[in-house]
Enzyme design. Sequence first.
Site: not given
Ligand SMILES: O=P(O)(O)OC[C@H]1O[C@H](O)[C@H](O)[C@@H](O)[C@@H]1O
Length: 527
Positions: A189, A195, A247-248, A364
């Site tokens: 986003k 990362e 994002g989520r 299990h």
């Molecule tokens: O989609 P991005 O901007 O790369 O964000 C990726 C993710 O990183 C952040 O730290 C938030 O905690 C998330 O809510 C988000 O989905």
Amino acid sequence: MWDDLKAAADAGRDQSILGMFEADADRADAFSVTALDLLFDYSKTQIDANTRDVLLRLAQAADIEARRDAMFAGAKINETEGRAVLHTALRNLDGDPVMVDGQDVMPDVLDTLTRMETVATEVRGSGITDVVNIGIGGSDLGPAMAYLALAPYCDGPRCHFVSNVDAADIADTLRGCDPEKTLFIVASKTFTTIETMTNARTARAWLQDHGVSTDGRFIALSSNAAAASEWGIPSERVLGFEDWVGGRYSMWGPIGLSLMVAIGPDGFKAFLRGGQAMDLHFRSAALPENLPVLLALVGIWHNQGLGHATRAVLPYDNRLSRLPAYLQQLEMESNGKSVAMDGTSLTVNSGPVVWGEPGTNGQHAFYQLIHQGTRVVPCEFMVAAEGHEPDLRHHHELLIANCLAQSEALMRGRSLDEARAIMAKKGLTGDELERQARHRVFPGNRPSTTLMMPKLTPEVLGQIIALYEHRVFVEGVILGINSFDQWGVELGKELATSLGPLVSGDAPADGKDGSTQALLGYVKRYS
Ligand SMILES: O=P(O)(O)OC[C@H]1O[C@H](O)[C@H](O)[C@@H](O)[C@@H]1O
């Protein structure tokens, strides 16, 4: 209101669930709801009619219907970020106007959906064998979860999901890919997440190292088109979305591209239709019949009412193996907060710890604790009446039998007398019988809910994911918190950035606490 809940909890805590079934022949019916394709059974809990009333009053007192309508109407309910919350617009397939700041956002949303379809269709027919989605958190968990969940519908290229900054993730993924036939989707986003940007650069270098041109090999999914184009992805290969998609909550739009590539545009639209149907249900059903509201109230009862700190999500569907991880972000990043919208401290617990694994595997492994541990873990079972392997129906029957057996066992338990009788049958007597019997007691009276579906189709998955999204929203409204920000992830990110040069040895560790210095010292000895 919370006092009423506390009083109901004091009265209901030790109420026998089995006793409630014995006292009320209609309990299963009275404490379950069927809506769309789903049956939600919450009869195996200590909720009785009085408790349900208390919980519904809690929802009413929180003005749940008005808050819900404000969300759908594009009000800026994410107050700490000054944003509307409109992931529902992404699945508003009818295109009814949705206004943000006086402008209808639907033409753009539908245009982007059409662009996604064009891109997905092209990729599916292009000879690309592997698609690698590079993203993390909300830019990974949704499509990664759904790709596995909908495996029987996947007829496009293989999809892979690289999220971790650990080189192991991308290295292990790329090892199985042909550079000539691999496409990368950079999903972020913000287009700044360390990362994702690190993995994207590594992917680009991998193509270059293999002498393959990077032209046409990257697609960006982002709200930050400028950053994507600066990174070298031309605007026609960027699928954008607005900041009112959290994002989520974003898998319904461009972030779902990998899923669309995998199952095709029609399958993806069926998924959207399922989500849209749940939106309509959420907006129109009376609170006592409203699935997201009931799921939320059961959650509030177990966590804020009875004080159970965790809840286990236990899908009896191997393909839902990533659902618990997906729900961990959805629920814990949304409702893991101690400060209410108005800046005051919460007077009740924040949202619960969510965890789980598919059944029967969990049986299990950790079900021992669920059955006999000192803490009660409310369990949320989930199972389809039908599997996707009709020739292996006997597997599915065993799966269902196990799911039902677990909720029954949790409720019924096994008394000391019953355990004694079993030991006596084995020929044990005296102290040894007593001792062995005690280990075989199940306290029982442990609550669970069961969500049933006909079959895990794209449409049903859409219903389930939208159901959980709205559940999170309702719980958040009742708690008085903002379910749409995530300030709690910031501090660690900031410190990681400042620690980078200390790990590489480019800056001294002076000023850091003793533990951090010692841990850095250990790394130095080996690097
Ligand atoms: O989609 P991005 O901007 O790369 O964000 C990726 C993710 O990183 C952040 O730290 C938030 O905690 C998330 O809510 C988000 O989905």
